[in-house]
Design a protein around this motif. Structure first.
Motif, PDB file in Angstrom:
ATOM      1  N   ILE A   8      41.235  46.495  43.419  1.00  0.00           N
ATOM      2  CA  ILE A   8      40.756  45.136  43.614  1.00  0.00           C
ATOM      3  C   ILE A   8      41.901  44.196  43.301  1.00  0.00           C
ATOM      4  CG2 ILE A   8      38.303  45.566  43.259  1.00  0.00           C
ATOM      5  CD1 ILE A   8      38.576  44.730  40.369  1.00  0.00           C
ATOM      6  N   ASN A   9      41.905  43.036  43.952  1.00  0.00           N
ATOM      7  CA  ASN A   9      42.999  42.098  43.700  1.00  0.00           C
ATOM      8  C   ASN A   9      42.575  40.671  44.000  1.00  0.00           C
ATOM      9  OD1 ASN A   9      43.267  42.819  46.678  1.00  0.00           O
ATOM     10  ND2 ASN A   9      44.699  41.117  46.476  1.00  0.00           N
ATOM     11  N   HIS A  10      43.333  39.750  43.417  1.00  0.00           N
ATOM     12  CA  HIS A  10      43.201  38.324  43.681  1.00  0.00           C
ATOM     13  C   HIS A  10      44.587  37.730  43.488  1.00  0.00           C
ATOM     14  CE1 HIS A  10      42.249  34.076  42.835  1.00  0.00           C
ATOM     15  NE2 HIS A  10      41.320  34.283  43.756  1.00  0.00           N
ATOM     16  N   ASP A  11      45.093  37.070  44.503  1.00  0.00           N
ATOM     17  CA  ASP A  11      46.452  36.521  44.480  1.00  0.00           C
ATOM     18  C   ASP A  11      47.441  37.613  44.086  1.00  0.00           C
ATOM     19  OD1 ASP A  11      45.624  34.005  45.333  1.00  0.00           O
ATOM     20  OD2 ASP A  11      45.377  33.256  43.296  1.00  0.00           O
ATOM     21  N   THR A  58      33.918  49.312  45.771  1.00  0.00           N
ATOM     22  CA  THR A  58      34.397  47.938  45.789  1.00  0.00           C
ATOM     23  C   THR A  58      33.353  47.123  46.549  1.00  0.00           C
ATOM     24  OG1 THR A  58      35.723  48.472  47.737  1.00  0.00           O
ATOM     25  CG2 THR A  58      36.863  48.449  45.641  1.00  0.00           C
ATOM     26  N   TYR A  61      36.925  42.446  48.089  1.00  0.00           N
ATOM     27  CA  TYR A  61      38.330  42.780  47.822  1.00  0.00           C
ATOM     28  C   TYR A  61      38.725  42.501  46.377  1.00  0.00           C
ATOM     29  CZ  TYR A  61      39.375  37.781  48.088  1.00  0.00           C
ATOM     30  OH  TYR A  61      39.406  36.435  47.862  1.00  0.00           O
ATOM     31  N   TYR A  62      37.964  41.677  45.660  1.00  0.00           N
ATOM     32  CA  TYR A  62      38.319  41.328  44.286  1.00  0.00           C
ATOM     33  C   TYR A  62      37.300  41.844  43.249  1.00  0.00           C
ATOM     34  CZ  TYR A  62      34.878  37.632  44.917  1.00  0.00           C
ATOM     35  OH  TYR A  62      33.718  36.952  45.171  1.00  0.00           O
ATOM     36  N   ALA A  92      35.562  42.020  38.099  1.00  0.00           N
ATOM     37  CA  ALA A  92      36.156  41.129  39.097  1.00  0.00           C
ATOM     38  C   ALA A  92      37.540  40.686  38.632  1.00  0.00           C
ATOM     39  CB  ALA A  92      35.277  39.908  39.328  1.00  0.00           C
ATOM     40  N   VAL A  93      38.438  40.532  39.606  1.00  0.00           N
ATOM     41  CA  VAL A  93      39.780  40.017  39.353  1.00  0.00           C
ATOM     42  C   VAL A  93      39.843  38.629  39.963  1.00  0.00           C
ATOM     43  CG1 VAL A  93      42.235  40.324  39.813  1.00  0.00           C
ATOM     44  CG2 VAL A  93      40.811  42.314  39.399  1.00  0.00           C
ATOM     45  N   GLU A  94      39.820  37.619  39.121  1.00  0.00           N
ATOM     46  CA  GLU A  94      39.972  36.230  39.521  1.00  0.00           C
ATOM     47  C   GLU A  94      40.478  35.494  38.294  1.00  0.00           C
ATOM     48  OE1 GLU A  94      36.477  34.735  42.238  1.00  0.00           O
ATOM     49  OE2 GLU A  94      35.702  35.668  40.418  1.00  0.00           O
TER      50      GLU A  94
END
Length: 140
Positions: A8-11, A58, A61-62, A92-94
Motif C-alpha cells: 500500500i502507498n500514498h505519495d 488491499t 491502493y493505500y 492505511a497509509v496517508e
C-alpha cells in the motif's frame, strides 16, 4: 517471482508486508518514506503466539485489511481453542500509517492474554546498499 506481498502507498510512503501483515528483516518488506526505511520488523502476538491469517486484501491502493485468528494456546484463564479469537487489522497509509485493531472473542468463556506488538526500526537509507544506519541522512 517471490512470495506474495501486500503493498500500500500514498505519495512517497510505501508499506510492504507479507500476507500475514508482518515485516521480517530477512526479506525486503518494510515501511519506506522518501529514501528512508522506518520499520524493518513488525509483528503481532497473543501471549507470545503468532496469529494465523484467514485472509488479507488491499481494499484500495493505500489501505489493506487483514483477518487473523489464534492458534491453540493456554492463557491465564485456561485453554483457548484455535479460531476462538479474531483480530482484524485495518491499515492505511496517508500522512503516516494508521491502524485500527478489532479484537473479538467468539468463545463462551473469558479470555485474558497479552496482545504483543513488536516493532524494530533502523532508519536505513535505501540507497546505502541495505546497510542499517541509526541516523541515515537524506542526500540533497
Amino acid at each position: 517471482m517471490g512470495p506474495p506481498i501486500l503493498t500500500i502507498n500514498h505519495d512517497n510512503t510505501f508499506m510492504l508486508t507479507d500476507l500475514n501483515r508482518r515485516i521480517n528483516p530477512e526479506g525486503h518488506l518494510d515501511i519506506f518514506s522518501d529514501d528512508t526505511r522506518f520499520l524493518s520488523y513488525y509483528a503481532y502476538y497473543l501471549d507470545g503466539h503468532v496469529l494465523k491469517r484467514l485472509t488479507s486484501t488491499t481494499t484500495t491502493y493505500y489501505a489493506v485489511r487483514v483477518y487473523l485468528t489464534n492458534p491453540n494456546f493456554v492463557s491465564r484463564d485456561g485453554f483457548i481453542q484455535e479460531g476462538t479469537l479474531a483480530l482484524v487489522i485495518s491499515r492505511a497509509v496517508e500522512q503516516g500509517i494508521h491502524e485500527d485493531l478489532d479484537l473479538t472473542n467468539y468463545g463462551l468463556q473469558t479470555a485474558r492474554f497479552n496482545l504483543g506488538i513488536a516493532l524494530r526500526s533502523d532508519f536505513a537509507n535505501i540507497f546505502s546498499g541495505g546497510v542499517p544506519s541509526i541516523c541515515a541522512s537524506r542526500p540533497d
